[in-house]
Write a protein that holds these residues in place. Sequence first.
Motif, PDB file in Angstrom:
ATOM      1  N   ARG A 193      -6.690 -14.000   5.361  1.00 25.59           N
ATOM      2  CA  ARG A 193      -6.330 -15.411   5.352  1.00 25.59           C
ATOM      3  C   ARG A 193      -5.069 -15.651   6.171  1.00 25.59           C
ATOM      4  O   ARG A 193      -4.171 -14.823   6.212  1.00 25.59           O
ATOM      5  N   GLY A 194      -5.025 -16.819   6.803  1.00 25.36           N
ATOM      6  CA  GLY A 194      -3.842 -17.195   7.564  1.00 25.36           C
ATOM      7  C   GLY A 194      -2.655 -17.426   6.639  1.00 25.36           C
ATOM      8  O   GLY A 194      -2.806 -17.531   5.420  1.00 25.36           O
ATOM      9  N   GLY A 195      -1.460 -17.502   7.249  1.00 25.70           N
ATOM     10  CA  GLY A 195      -0.262 -17.776   6.467  1.00 25.70           C
ATOM     11  C   GLY A 195       0.090 -16.633   5.543  1.00 25.70           C
ATOM     12  O   GLY A 195      -0.137 -15.466   5.862  1.00 25.70           O
ATOM     13  N   ASP A 238     -16.334 -22.223   0.466  1.00 25.27           N
ATOM     14  CA  ASP A 238     -15.382 -22.916  -0.402  1.00 25.27           C
ATOM     15  C   ASP A 238     -13.929 -22.542  -0.137  1.00 25.27           C
ATOM     16  O   ASP A 238     -13.033 -23.095  -0.739  1.00 25.27           O
ATOM     17  N   CYS A 239     -13.686 -21.559   0.702  1.00 22.33           N
ATOM     18  CA  CYS A 239     -12.340 -20.990   0.746  1.00 22.33           C
ATOM     19  C   CYS A 239     -11.872 -20.738   2.164  1.00 22.33           C
ATOM     20  O   CYS A 239     -11.146 -19.785   2.416  1.00 22.33           O
ATOM     21  N   ILE A 240     -12.294 -21.571   3.115  1.00 23.06           N
ATOM     22  CA  ILE A 240     -12.011 -21.262   4.505  1.00 23.06           C
ATOM     23  C   ILE A 240     -10.833 -22.076   5.031  1.00 23.06           C
ATOM     24  O   ILE A 240     -10.799 -23.296   4.895  1.00 23.06           O
ATOM     25  N   GLY A 241      -9.875 -21.385   5.645  1.00 20.72           N
ATOM     26  CA  GLY A 241      -8.754 -22.039   6.306  1.00 20.72           C
ATOM     27  C   GLY A 241      -8.845 -21.843   7.807  1.00 20.72           C
ATOM     28  O   GLY A 241      -9.638 -21.032   8.302  1.00 20.72           O
ATOM     29  N   ASP A 266      -8.361 -18.124   9.202  1.00 12.99           N
ATOM     30  CA  ASP A 266      -9.013 -17.071   8.419  1.00 12.99           C
ATOM     31  C   ASP A 266      -9.973 -16.256   9.283  1.00 12.99           C
ATOM     32  O   ASP A 266     -10.602 -16.779  10.212  1.00 12.99           O
ATOM     33  N   PHE A 267     -10.085 -14.969   8.949  1.00 15.89           N
ATOM     34  CA  PHE A 267     -11.000 -14.065   9.631  1.00 15.89           C
ATOM     35  C   PHE A 267     -11.733 -13.236   8.586  1.00 15.89           C
ATOM     36  O   PHE A 267     -11.222 -12.995   7.507  1.00 15.89           O
ATOM     37  N   VAL A 268     -12.939 -12.790   8.954  1.00 15.86           N
ATOM     38  CA  VAL A 268     -13.622 -11.785   8.145  1.00 15.86           C
ATOM     39  C   VAL A 268     -13.571 -10.463   8.900  1.00 15.86           C
ATOM     40  O   VAL A 268     -13.954 -10.398  10.074  1.00 15.86           O
ATOM     41  N   VAL A 295      -4.465  -7.088  11.031  1.00 18.47           N
ATOM     42  CA  VAL A 295      -5.101  -8.252  11.662  1.00 18.47           C
ATOM     43  C   VAL A 295      -4.082  -9.369  11.874  1.00 18.47           C
ATOM     44  O   VAL A 295      -4.005  -9.960  12.962  1.00 18.47           O
ATOM     45  N   LYS A 296      -3.279  -9.668  10.862  1.00 23.18           N
ATOM     46  CA  LYS A 296      -2.266 -10.725  10.987  1.00 23.18           C
ATOM     47  C   LYS A 296      -1.338 -10.423  12.165  1.00 23.18           C
ATOM     48  O   LYS A 296      -1.005 -11.310  12.960  1.00 23.18           O
TER      49      LYS A 296
END
Lengths: 364, 364
Positions: B105-107, B233-236, B239-241, B261-262
Motif C-alpha cells: 500500500r502507498g503511504g 474494497d481496499c485500493i488506493g 497500491d501494488f500487488v 517495493v516502496k
Amino acid sequence: DGASTYARHRLHLHIRDRLQQMHPFLLSALSGSNSTTAKAENSSIGVDDLVTGALENAFITMDQEIGKNRVAHKIKGGCTALVTVFLLGRAYVASAGDSRAVLCRGGQAPGRQLTEDQTPYNDRQRLQTIAANHPRLAQGEFSPLQFAKRLGRRDLGRRVLCRSAFVQGWFLKTVSEEDLLFPLITGDSKKSRLLATIGVARGFGDHDLLVSDSSIAVKPFLSCVPQVVPLHDCIGADDFVVMATDGLWDVLSNEAADAVVKDAVSQSTSNRCVIAAQALVGAARGTWQRGSQTPDSRQSGGFWRLTISDATAAPDDSQAKEAANGTAKEPPASLDDISCFVIPLGWLSKPPTPAEVPSADGDN
Amino acid sequence: DGASTYARHRLHLHIRDRLQQMHPFLLSALSGSNSTTAKAENSSIGVDDLVTGALENAFITMDQEIGKNRVAHKIKGGCTALVTVFLLGRAYVASAGDSRAVLCRGGQAPGRQLTEDQTPYNDRQRLQTIAANHPRLAQGEFSPLQFAKRLGRRDLGRRVLCRSAFVQGWFLKTVSEEDLLFPLITGDSKKSRLLATIGVARGFGDHDLLVSDSSIAVKPFLSCVPQVVPLHDCIGADDFVVMATDGLWDVLSNEAADAVVKDAVSQSTSNRCVIAAQALVGAARGTWQRGSQTPDSRQSGGFWRLTISDATAAPDDSQAKEAANGTAKEPPASLDDISCFVIPLGWLSKPPTPAEVPSADGDN
C-alpha cells in the motif's frame, strides 16, 4: 427441552475436565519452554490452540454422553450451545449452533459479531462434503449440490448457477435429472434448512431425528464441534460479551443490541449486566400495539412490535416487504424463546500481577 | 517444467471462457435486478461470488485439461498458479499452491498478505478429511491424525497432543498401534510435507505422482481449486500487488518485500513495476560473501547472503539457530527459482465514468 437441560448440568464439568487434562501443556506453553512435563511437543502450539482443543473435545464428549444416555435419561430433542470461558486472564467464546455472541465495546467502538451463526447455509461446505463422500446417507433423496433457485423439469438442459462442496463461488451447470432431487440445503442465510428438516447445523442431541416420512437420519450431518474465538487480544475496560439465542437475533441487529447495552450500562451503576440483559430481552419483545391492519393476524386485536428504529433492527426481507405494503409500521417482535447473558470483560484488561502468572515446575 | 509451461499458455483462455459464460449473470448482478437474462436467481449472489466461481471453474478445467493431455503433450510434473484478474473496475487474485500475493500500500500503510500459502500444513483439514473419508487411498501406510511430535513405540499408551480433520485445536489422545504409522502431514508451517512426498497441497498437474517406493497416488489429495481474493474494497492510488513464487518468500518477509517495493517505486518515474520486481529478486538473491565460516559449505569460498536487515527477513528457525551459532552474520539468500511480478492497482481507484458502467439489456 431435554438436551438443553442435560447439557446445562453437565457441559461445564466436561470443560473443566478437559482443561485440567491440558494443565501441564498449558503451563509449558505459557512459559514458552519444553519442560519435562510436556517434552518435545511442537513449539508452535500455543495456549489458544490447547484451550480451543479442550473446548472442542468437551463439546464432543458432551454430545457423546447425551447420545449414550438418551434412552435411560429420556433426553429428547437437541440444542445449541454457547459458552464463555475465563482462563489465565484470557476469555474464550465457544459456539455450536445458531446462538450468537457479540462483543460490545466501550466508548465509540462499534459492536462486533464474534461467532458465526451455524445455520445449514453457513455450514454449507462441511454438509456438502459429507453428502458427497457418503451418498448413501441421503438415500438418493437429496442433491448434494446447491442451486441458486429451485429447479423444475422445465430447467432440464438449461444452465443454472450452482455450488459444490469444493468451491466458494457460483458456477454454471447444465441441469440433469439428478439435479431435480430436493436440495440438501434450502433457503439462504438464517432461514435455511438442512434435509428439509432442521434450521441449525451444529449443536447437541437430535440423535434420533429423521427426515419427515423417511428413514433418513439427520444426525450424521450435524456437528457438535464448536467455533472457538479467543478474546484476549481485544479487551477494553468497558467491554461486554452479549450471548443470546436466535430468538433475540431474529429481531435485533448486532448494532441494535450494542446500542441497547451501551445505553443500559451508562444508566446504572450496580447490576449493570443484569439490567443490560433485561433491556435486550425487552427490546426484542417489543410493545403491544392495538389495531393491526393485517387481516390474517392470528393474534386478535393487535401485535407485539419493536419500538426501536427500523435502521437498527435486524434486516429481514419479509419485514421490509410487510413495511413496504403498509401492513405494519414497525417490524414484529420476537415470539421465540430468548436466553440472554451480558458478560463483563473489563476486569480482564487489568494486567495480572506477577504473582498471578503461573510458571512451569523446574523451569527458569 | 511441463505443467507450468502448459498452464502458462492455456489458463488465461479458460479464465476468459468462464467469465464470458458468466456475462449475463454478471450484468444482472451489477444492475442489482432480476433481469430476464438471469431470472429468479438468488438475489444474494453478487459479482464477487460469480467471478470467484468462474475463476475456480477455470482452474478446475485447466487441471482436467493437463490430466487429459499429459501423455500426448508430454506434460510432466506439477506447478502452482497465481493470477490477478482485472474486471469491471475490480481486481481479483486467485492462488492455488504456495506462491503468494502481497498487497503493498502507498503511504505509511503496512503491506498485507492476500493469499494463504497452501502448504500441506495450512491445508490440513481438507487433506485429513480426504484421508478419513477414503482410508484406502493411503493403503494403510499413513495416519490421518496429526501429532505434535513424531511418535515411537515407547509412546504407546501415553497421551500426546493430536489434531483430527474435524477440529481446530489440539487435544490429548492415548497413543495406539495405528497412531505409529507415518503421519499424513509432517512438519509445520511452510516446511511441511504431504505423504512424505510433496510440499504443496494445491496446484496443477502431478497426476502420476506416487509416494516413493509405493503405489500410493498423491493426486487424490491435491486440489486445483484456488483461493480467490476480491480486491476492490481496499485500493488506493499508490497500491501494488506483488506476486511471487516461494523462492522469494522463503527469504523475504512480507514487510521486507513491502519496503523494497516502496523504495523502488519512490526512486523511479517510469517502468516502476519492472524496477520494483527486479529489486525484489535482487534482494532475495543477496550478495556474494567470501570466507564463509561454515566448514560444510558446498559452495567453496563463500555464500550468497541477504544484505537486508535480519529484522525484515522471513523468520526461519534454522537461520536463527545458524546466526546464534556464529556460523553466519546474515541469512542465506535464495537459490530457488523465482518468478516475481509487481502489478499496479492505482488506476482502479479512479471511479469509472458513467459510460464505463455496463447495464443489462432491457433493464431500468
